[in-house]
Design a protein around this motif. Structure first.
Motif, short mmCIF file in Angstrom:
data_model
loop_
_atom_site.label_atom_id
_atom_site.label_comp_id
_atom_site.label_asym_id
_atom_site.label_seq_id
_atom_site.Cartn_x
_atom_site.Cartn_y
_atom_site.Cartn_z
N GLY A 103 0.81 -1.22 0.00
CA GLY A 103 0.00 0.00 0.00
C GLY A 103 0.84 1.27 0.00
O GLY A 103 0.43 2.29 -0.57
N SER A 104 2.01 1.21 0.60
CA SER A 104 2.86 2.40 0.69
C SER A 104 3.71 2.61 -0.57
O SER A 104 4.13 3.74 -0.86
N SER A 105 3.99 1.53 -1.31
CA SER A 105 4.96 1.63 -2.42
C SER A 105 4.33 1.62 -3.80
O SER A 105 4.84 2.26 -4.72
N LEU A 106 3.24 0.86 -3.96
CA LEU A 106 2.65 0.68 -5.29
C LEU A 106 1.95 1.96 -5.74
O LEU A 106 1.15 2.53 -5.01
N ARG A 107 2.26 2.42 -6.96
CA ARG A 107 1.68 3.66 -7.47
C ARG A 107 0.72 3.42 -8.64
O ARG A 107 -0.27 4.11 -8.76
N ALA A 108 1.04 2.48 -9.52
CA ALA A 108 0.18 2.23 -10.68
C ALA A 108 0.44 0.84 -11.23
O ALA A 108 1.53 0.30 -11.09
N ILE A 109 -0.59 0.28 -11.88
CA ILE A 109 -0.48 -1.03 -12.53
C ILE A 109 -1.05 -0.91 -13.94
O ILE A 109 -2.18 -0.45 -14.12
N ILE A 110 -0.25 -1.32 -14.92
CA ILE A 110 -0.70 -1.36 -16.32
C ILE A 110 -0.90 -2.83 -16.68
O ILE A 110 0.03 -3.62 -16.59
N ALA A 111 -2.12 -3.19 -17.04
CA ALA A 111 -2.38 -4.55 -17.54
C ALA A 111 -2.58 -4.45 -19.05
O ALA A 111 -3.14 -3.47 -19.55
N GLN A 112 -2.12 -5.46 -19.78
CA GLN A 112 -2.24 -5.37 -21.23
C GLN A 112 -2.38 -6.72 -21.91
O GLN A 112 -2.07 -7.76 -21.34
N ARG A 113 -2.90 -6.66 -23.13
CA ARG A 113 -3.01 -7.80 -24.02
C ARG A 113 -2.69 -7.30 -25.43
O ARG A 113 -2.66 -6.10 -25.69
N LEU A 114 -2.51 -8.24 -26.35
CA LEU A 114 -2.39 -7.91 -27.76
C LEU A 114 -3.56 -8.52 -28.50
O LEU A 114 -3.86 -9.70 -28.32
N VAL A 115 -4.25 -7.73 -29.30
CA VAL A 115 -5.33 -8.25 -30.15
C VAL A 115 -4.94 -8.04 -31.60
O VAL A 115 -4.18 -7.12 -31.94
#
Length: 570
Positions: free
Chosen positions: A441-453
């Motif tokens: 909770g103190s360190s994580l700032r953002a998460i990018i999830a991705q796929r290729l279509v």
């Protein structure tokens, strides 16, 4: 044949017919002086008209037919009557055999020198000309002039050579000079075909009675079967030598890499071998170094998402994760971020397994578990090297996760990847791996999830009306909007090898942490974190992003539903 000629210069004709303005012509002429390119190509590059507009106009002026190659199926045996080297040089494609004459497609039929050469090459047949689009023609070249025939020929030759040999045992003996030359030509043809078809992977799989060579093109495997199954060990032996592997060891998997130049492309090959029932299976990942690194703008991210990601990666500290399954483009996104952050004022250290692209000014460390050089070991040392930014190839275990999170907490920007299906479950996965909730909770700032279509082939795109089951899925996903959208699909043409798809594009979701979400993680309240994440107004799930692509005609309903299934697995 009578060679067609323009009565006026092309530029003057286009102005006379009000297709372009005189000012646009002057701009194109000035640009042409600097580049040396043809006027038509310059006008297209400046967006003063499209390739189709130009060529349809040219066909009309020359009294020639304009042909859409997406509507034609050209046999490869017919196209090969005009050798590939001449076809590409003269920008001409043999389309139809009419007995005493042949139909040739050209993007510039006013090129008198090219027409003369074609007449000499194809004599005694006379030639008729048609105008075709350059982009469609070169796509057709790649599909029609494949190396399949060469591969089959060299495979047959190699098997004959060894069957004549008195000591035919490729699994234990070294190959002689003749066989070595033939297996080299065979592998060269395999790699040339893969590069030409933009394959990301090559699979060599021996079976009891045949040898399969498969290529992953736009994420889907395409198969070529050879009956010469005995040559598999010779191919594997040669590849092991190229990768510096132990050729005497066939009982355990091995990993290696080598570099080669194919048709002007600098290719890095990552190779993995594995013992199977009928020999050794080889999988090779092809990395085109000559293509260069993509920027964030080129990954397919929407403009608003690029701005938000740039904001996150330019923060002085914290952790940013890129998540998704194998082959979803995570590494490409990370390298795009690193290339933007790579400045003389910043110390950047990466810990990778393997190092995929060499970047100047960045300290890249290759993990080597055999000598104790693990992710966690290198990460500890990296923190003592005064870095501003660290990139960890993958969060694989509790120790690596905790060191990375503490590094993010103590003034470093940490970029890394995680094998999860979506952004929301990624934060929870860190806790599942043993990291303390307060640390995440103190360190994580953002998460990018991705796929290729896969992208719809622009040359054979047509309208698609969803069936009732597809419409039900889409309605559950996007509500009433699903009933008002016009969807498309690819019919299949020469350009896309009759798949209906050509190329891929990234689909992304970005989850940015806010105070309530961080507080939920700190107290290990996973349900509250999930609810808050879904309620975050800036968060758009992967499936909805894919739906937007389908509604814009970039991809198909089939690809959206395929992505939805992979996300729902989580």
């Amino acid at each position: 044949m009578a060679t067609p000629k323009l009565k006026m210069r092309l530029g003057d004709l286009l102005v006379h017919e009000h297709i372009i303005t005189n000012e646009q012509l002057m701009e194109a002429l000035n640009s042409q002086k600097a580049s040396g390119r043809k006027l038509g190509d310059t006008l297209i590059e400046l967006n003063h008209l499209s390739e189709r507009q130009l060529l349809e106009f040219l066909a009309q002026q020359l009294d020639l037919p304009f042909l859409d190659l997406s509507q034609r199926r050209i046999p490869s045996e017919l196209a090969s009557l005009l050798p590939e080297v001449h076809a590409r040089r003269l920008r001409a494609l043999l389309i139809e055999d009419r007995g005493d004459s042949v139909l040739i497609g050209m993007s510039d039929p006013a090129d008198l020198n090219a027409v003369d050469q074609l007449e000499r090459m194809l004599s005694p047949k006379s030639i008729s000309l048609a105008v075709v689009m350059d982009s469609q023609m070169f796509d057709a070249f790649d599909g029609l002039y494949r190396r399949t025939a060469d591969i089959e020929s060299f495979a047959s030759q190699l098997e004959e050579e060894y069957e004549k040999s008195s000591s035919f045992d490729l699994s234990t003996s070294f190959i002689d000079e003749t066989g070595d030359a033939t297996v080299g030509k065979l592998l060269q043809s395999v790699f040339e075909d893969a590069v030409q078809m933009r394959a990301s992977d090559i699979h060599i799989e021996p079976d009891e009675n045949q040898l399969r060579i498969r290529q992953r093109i736009d994420g889907v495997l395409q198969e070529n079967i050879l009956k010469e199954n005995k040559i598999a060990s010779a191919m594997v032996l040669r590849l092991k030598l190229m990768a510096g592997l132990d050729i005497s060891e066939k009982r355990i998997p091995q990993d290696g890499r080598f570099h080669m130049k194919i048709a002007g492309h600098e290719i890095d090959v990552r190779m993995s071998t594995m013992p199977v029932q009928h020999g050794e299976s080889v999988v090779m990942r092809l990395l085109d170094q000559s293509a260069g690194l993509l920027s964030l703008d080129q990954t397919g991210m929407p403009e608003d998402l690029v701005k938000r990601v740039r904001h996150q990666i330019t923060r002085p500290h914290g952790m940013v994760l890129v998540t998704g399954p194998t082959g979803s483009g995570k590494t490409t996104t990370l390298y795009a971020a690193l290339s933007e952050l790579n400045e003389a004022t910043k110390k950047i250290i990466t810990v990778e397994d393997p190092v995929e692209y060499r970047l100047p000014r960045i300290n890249q460390v290759q993990v080597n578990t055999k000598v104790g050089l693990t992710f966690s070991t290198v990460l500890r040392t990296a923190l003592r090297q005064d870095p501003d930014i660290m990139m960890v190839g993958e969060m694989r275990d509790q120790e690596t996760v905790e060191i990375g999170l503490r590094g993010a907490l103590t003034g470093h920007l940490v970029l890394s990847t995680l094998h999860t299906n979506d952004a929301i479950t990624s934060a929870l996965r860190l806790i599942d791996m043993g990291a303390a909730g307060f640390l995440v909770g103190s360190s994580l700032r953002a998460i990018i999830a991705q796929r290729l279509v896969r992208r719809v082939c622009e040359h054979c795109v047509e309208e698609h009306i969803p069936d009732p089951q597809e419409l039900m899925w889409l309605s559950n996903l996007a509500g009433e909007k699903a009933n008002s959208v016009k969807f498309v699909q690819g019919k299949g043409c020469q350009s896309c090898q009759y798949t209906g798809y050509k190329g891929r594009i990234g689909v992304f979701e970005l989850l940015e942490m806010n105070e309530p979400m961080m507080s939920a993680l700190k107290r290990d309240d996973t349900q509250a974190f999930t609810d808050l994440s879904k309620a975050n107004p800036s968060f758009k799930p992967l499936a909805l992003s894919a739906f937007d692509y389908a509604s814009e005609g970039i991809t198909t309903v089939e690809e959206v539903l395929r992505l939805v299934e992979t996300v729902e697995v989580s």
